[in-house]
Design a protein around this motif. Sequence first.
Motif, PDB file in Angstrom:
ATOM      1  N   VAL A 136       5.800-100.009 -40.565  1.00 52.79           N
ATOM      2  CA  VAL A 136       6.276 -98.979 -41.491  1.00 52.79           C
ATOM      3  C   VAL A 136       5.109 -98.616 -42.403  1.00 52.79           C
ATOM      4  O   VAL A 136       4.688 -99.418 -43.232  1.00 52.79           O
ATOM      5  N   LEU A 137       4.579 -97.423 -42.227  1.00 54.42           N
ATOM      6  CA  LEU A 137       3.345 -97.042 -42.916  1.00 54.42           C
ATOM      7  C   LEU A 137       3.562 -96.803 -44.405  1.00 54.42           C
ATOM      8  O   LEU A 137       4.638 -96.389 -44.843  1.00 54.42           O
ATOM      9  N   ALA A 138       2.501 -97.036 -45.166  1.00 59.15           N
ATOM     10  CA  ALA A 138       2.510 -96.743 -46.598  1.00 59.15           C
ATOM     11  C   ALA A 138       2.696 -95.254 -46.818  1.00 59.15           C
ATOM     12  O   ALA A 138       2.175 -94.427 -46.068  1.00 59.15           O
ATOM     13  N   ARG A 139       3.426 -94.906 -47.880  1.00 60.66           N
ATOM     14  CA  ARG A 139       3.723 -93.499 -48.142  1.00 60.66           C
ATOM     15  C   ARG A 139       2.532 -92.738 -48.710  1.00 60.66           C
ATOM     16  O   ARG A 139       2.555 -91.516 -48.775  1.00 60.66           O
ATOM     17  N   GLU A 140       1.486 -93.453 -49.128  1.00 62.66           N
ATOM     18  CA  GLU A 140       0.318 -92.790 -49.716  1.00 62.66           C
ATOM     19  C   GLU A 140      -0.603 -92.159 -48.680  1.00 62.66           C
ATOM     20  O   GLU A 140      -1.544 -91.448 -49.035  1.00 62.66           O
ATOM     21  N   LEU A 141      -0.347 -92.408 -47.412  1.00 65.85           N
ATOM     22  CA  LEU A 141      -1.265 -91.948 -46.373  1.00 65.85           C
ATOM     23  C   LEU A 141      -1.168 -90.443 -46.144  1.00 65.85           C
ATOM     24  O   LEU A 141      -0.106 -89.846 -46.276  1.00 65.85           O
ATOM     25  N   LEU A 165      10.333 -92.332 -54.313  1.00 62.23           N
ATOM     26  CA  LEU A 165       8.995 -92.888 -54.126  1.00 62.23           C
ATOM     27  C   LEU A 165       8.752 -94.014 -55.123  1.00 62.23           C
ATOM     28  O   LEU A 165       9.070 -93.870 -56.304  1.00 62.23           O
ATOM     29  N   CYS A 166       8.189 -95.094 -54.643  1.00 63.15           N
ATOM     30  CA  CYS A 166       7.700 -96.143 -55.540  1.00 63.15           C
ATOM     31  C   CYS A 166       6.304 -95.719 -55.982  1.00 63.15           C
ATOM     32  O   CYS A 166       5.448 -95.430 -55.150  1.00 63.15           O
ATOM     33  N   VAL A 167       6.072 -95.664 -57.280  1.00 57.93           N
ATOM     34  CA  VAL A 167       4.789 -95.175 -57.776  1.00 57.93           C
ATOM     35  C   VAL A 167       3.646 -96.103 -57.383  1.00 57.93           C
ATOM     36  O   VAL A 167       2.510 -95.678 -57.181  1.00 57.93           O
ATOM     37  N   SER A 168       3.933 -97.376 -57.228  1.00 59.92           N
ATOM     38  CA  SER A 168       2.912 -98.367 -56.861  1.00 59.92           C
ATOM     39  C   SER A 168       2.720 -98.419 -55.356  1.00 59.92           C
ATOM     40  O   SER A 168       3.596 -98.024 -54.577  1.00 59.92           O
ATOM     41  N   SER A 553      -3.012-109.531 -66.771  1.00 62.21           N
ATOM     42  CA  SER A 553      -2.969-109.295 -65.330  1.00 62.21           C
ATOM     43  C   SER A 553      -2.921-107.808 -64.972  1.00 62.21           C
ATOM     44  O   SER A 553      -2.449-106.979 -65.735  1.00 62.21           O
ATOM     45  N   ARG A 554      -3.427-107.524 -63.772  1.00 58.51           N
ATOM     46  CA  ARG A 554      -3.239-106.199 -63.177  1.00 58.51           C
ATOM     47  C   ARG A 554      -1.854-106.179 -62.549  1.00 58.51           C
ATOM     48  O   ARG A 554      -1.556-107.000 -61.686  1.00 58.51           O
ATOM     49  N   VAL A 555      -1.014-105.255 -63.006  1.00 58.63           N
ATOM     50  CA  VAL A 555       0.376-105.278 -62.564  1.00 58.63           C
ATOM     51  C   VAL A 555       0.725-104.138 -61.602  1.00 58.63           C
ATOM     52  O   VAL A 555       1.828-104.094 -61.076  1.00 58.63           O
ATOM     53  N   MET A 556      -0.222-103.225 -61.375  1.00 57.37           N
ATOM     54  CA  MET A 556       0.059-102.146 -60.426  1.00 57.37           C
ATOM     55  C   MET A 556      -1.231-101.467 -60.007  1.00 57.37           C
ATOM     56  O   MET A 556      -2.156-101.330 -60.804  1.00 57.37           O
ATOM     57  N   THR A 557      -1.266-101.059 -58.746  1.00 57.02           N
ATOM     58  CA  THR A 557      -2.299-100.151 -58.246  1.00 57.02           C
ATOM     59  C   THR A 557      -1.581 -98.984 -57.579  1.00 57.02           C
ATOM     60  O   THR A 557      -0.609 -99.175 -56.837  1.00 57.02           O
ATOM     61  N   THR A 558      -2.055 -97.767 -57.873  1.00 54.75           N
ATOM     62  CA  THR A 558      -1.342 -96.593 -57.396  1.00 54.75           C
ATOM     63  C   THR A 558      -2.298 -95.442 -57.108  1.00 54.75           C
ATOM     64  O   THR A 558      -3.365 -95.344 -57.708  1.00 54.75           O
ATOM     65  N   LYS A 559      -1.900 -94.588 -56.165  1.00 53.26           N
ATOM     66  CA  LYS A 559      -2.647 -93.348 -55.920  1.00 53.26           C
ATOM     67  C   LYS A 559      -2.279 -92.275 -56.947  1.00 53.26           C
ATOM     68  O   LYS A 559      -2.989 -91.286 -57.104  1.00 53.26           O
ATOM     69  N   TYR A 560      -1.139 -92.469 -57.596  1.00 49.40           N
ATOM     70  CA  TYR A 560      -0.714 -91.559 -58.652  1.00 49.40           C
ATOM     71  C   TYR A 560      -1.685 -91.695 -59.827  1.00 49.40           C
ATOM     72  O   TYR A 560      -2.130 -92.795 -60.145  1.00 49.40           O
ATOM     73  N   CYS A 561      -2.019 -90.586 -60.466  1.00 46.74           N
ATOM     74  CA  CYS A 561      -3.047 -90.634 -61.515  1.00 46.74           C
ATOM     75  C   CYS A 561      -2.640 -89.787 -62.721  1.00 46.74           C
ATOM     76  O   CYS A 561      -2.421 -88.575 -62.593  1.00 46.74           O
ATOM     77  N   ILE A 562      -2.533 -90.430 -63.852  1.00 48.13           N
ATOM     78  CA  ILE A 562      -2.143 -89.716 -65.074  1.00 48.13           C
ATOM     79  C   ILE A 562      -3.227 -88.736 -65.511  1.00 48.13           C
ATOM     80  O   ILE A 562      -2.926 -87.648 -66.012  1.00 48.13           O
ATOM     81  N   PRO A 602     -12.110 -94.545 -54.913  1.00 48.78           N
ATOM     82  CA  PRO A 602     -10.972 -94.537 -53.983  1.00 48.78           C
ATOM     83  C   PRO A 602      -9.830 -93.653 -54.465  1.00 48.78           C
ATOM     84  O   PRO A 602      -8.798 -93.565 -53.805  1.00 48.78           O
ATOM     85  N   CYS A 603     -10.012 -93.016 -55.634  1.00 43.28           N
ATOM     86  CA  CYS A 603      -8.976 -92.127 -56.185  1.00 43.28           C
ATOM     87  C   CYS A 603      -7.692 -92.915 -56.449  1.00 43.28           C
ATOM     88  O   CYS A 603      -6.622 -92.568 -55.953  1.00 43.28           O
ATOM     89  N   GLU A 604      -7.814 -93.969 -57.259  1.00 41.40           N
ATOM     90  CA  GLU A 604      -6.683 -94.835 -57.576  1.00 41.40           C
ATOM     91  C   GLU A 604      -6.625 -95.110 -59.076  1.00 41.40           C
ATOM     92  O   GLU A 604      -7.644 -95.022 -59.776  1.00 41.40           O
ATOM     93  N   MET A 605      -5.446 -95.462 -59.544  1.00 38.18           N
ATOM     94  CA  MET A 605      -5.249 -95.867 -60.926  1.00 38.18           C
ATOM     95  C   MET A 605      -4.670 -97.277 -60.948  1.00 38.18           C
ATOM     96  O   MET A 605      -3.789 -97.599 -60.141  1.00 38.18           O
TER      97      MET A 605
END
Length: 620
Positions: A136-141, A165-168, A553-562, A602-605
């Motif tokens: 099951v592929l990641a939705r960010e692709l 969508l899960c933001v993370s 801690s780092r609690v999330m990595t996401t392609k979504y960017c504020i 990598p265009c990530e937040m």
Amino acid sequence: MKKKIEILAPAKDLLHGMAAINSGADAVYIGAPQFGARSNAHNSIEDVAALVQYAHLYHAQVFVVINTILYDNELETCRQMIWKLYHIGVDALIIQDMAIMEMELPPIVLHASTQANNRDPKNIKFLADAGIKRVVLARELNLHQIKEISEATDVELEFFVTGALCVSFSGNCYMSVANGERSANRGSCAQNCRLPYNLIDGHGETLIKNSHLLSIKDFDVTDQIPNLIEAGIVSFKIEGRLKDIVYVKNNVSFLRKKLDAFLEQNPNYTKASSGKCTFTFDSELNRTFNRGYTDYFVNERHQSIGSWESPKSKGQYIGKLIRTIGNSYEIENGHLLNNGDGLCFINENNEADGIYVNKAENGIIYPNVLKEIKDGTFIYRNNDAAFIKIVEREDSAVRKISTSLVLTENETGFVLTATDEDGYVSNVQLEHAKETTKNNLSIEENIKTQLAKTGFTPYTADEITIQFSENWFLPISKVNEMRRTVYEQLTEIRLANYKREEHQIVKTNHPFPVAQLDFTYNVSNKLARKFYERHGVTEIEKAFELQWDPGKSRVMTTKYCIKYELERCPKYHPEHRDKKVKEPLVLKQGELEYKLKFNCKPCEMEIWEKDAEFEIEEED
């Protein structure tokens, strides 16, 4: 051979699963008694078994979700549950934890959940070589990345096409754990991403107040079905194991019609199950729960995807408010509204607000509470009372398997043969004296009328042939009895001949793509550790849940960017270079506080807890 393309629907429970099948799903995914990533959507073994029986009649499949991480004291319970699921006929398991790959399992097919970080071709090829049959592929692709994965391995590829969508990155959100010890990877996400936050810059100035800054729109890439199939997708998944039955029927029927239109024009592909659906409603995605829609990153980053006003359902756009008249509103397209509808709008504080329609008359709306709404405000319907009433009916979506019937004679009486669309054949013989009708008139049309009455069976009689040497008399009661029996037998034959794919996992030792695993690999038990060690991994960090360092801690990595949402991205908004924001940007909600780190290459937040220390990347 034609390639099968599948619609995969969510099922909160047995009734939702049956509704999904009736609406055209080729497969359903459902939770078992334990270990599903939706703790409020667990089901008994008996209910899963009933769904399996129902789905298999239509040659549809049932996948059971076992996609939480497991602790050592749960491994044996999980293994025993898997054996029970195998024995009741479940087609596949959707898993996250690699501990399951180490267990002594029956020959049941395994799919890798999107929780397993399925974004990289090397990782996905590794999973395929280890025995995983579907990923099951990641939705960010995006489409290019999906095609690259498809070219790297022949494993089946599944992709979400509608729903929340899960933001993370899936499987890599730890906000819920860090703020109350409720782990999303254990099925208990607290949805911190849907809370309202203040955005504060590095000077301590508040840039945005009380907005749902991590809440994003819902997913809809149904118009990309041809491109996704070309890229290698074979299963289209609908999100929503906690959604109501109207959402399930609406989304499945909408996708069924879309996919059928594609299949009709592309003879190299075919549907993955049997039967044809009829509906008493016109499906539209925006008529059930949605926060507005985005195609996310399928077509690269090209638009705002935030749903900052509210994490609740926005619904279907109706029109602008024309004016307030006394205790009522005049709304564009107000004639579309009905008594009992729920309306949504964004008020002058930029917050989602709502009213109910007590009465709709001649396009004028009388609300339950008269609120001050500015002329020109966009009005949405997020509770479509008339639509819900229609779709909730059991007969709003009906699925039937096509058959042809042939009634002929033999020496001792009559024979009724049913042949279905998949080639299965059922025969019923009736011993009965052969006498001609009075006046030797044919009753063939009467017999056909009775044979066509398939009623509540899962069949239609689309072609009926009577082959008599003379005008034989046959009582209507006997005709009906033969019809009932031939279809009962056909159901037994279809179920007995259903072929479940089986696959026995054989332990492998091919190298994992990397030798060191950090906490984002979610290793939480001895069997998962053993799995990775056998595949050459030398360093394995414990899962976040087992080694959380409060405050840092780092609690999330996401392609979504504020930054992108604010049009302050140096890559996508170079025209605003002179309007840089002072970093670190901080999200604050009551006592909750997070720092934002932007990784532009990598265009990530990344989202970090408030006491974390990190270097701020300089913009080019």
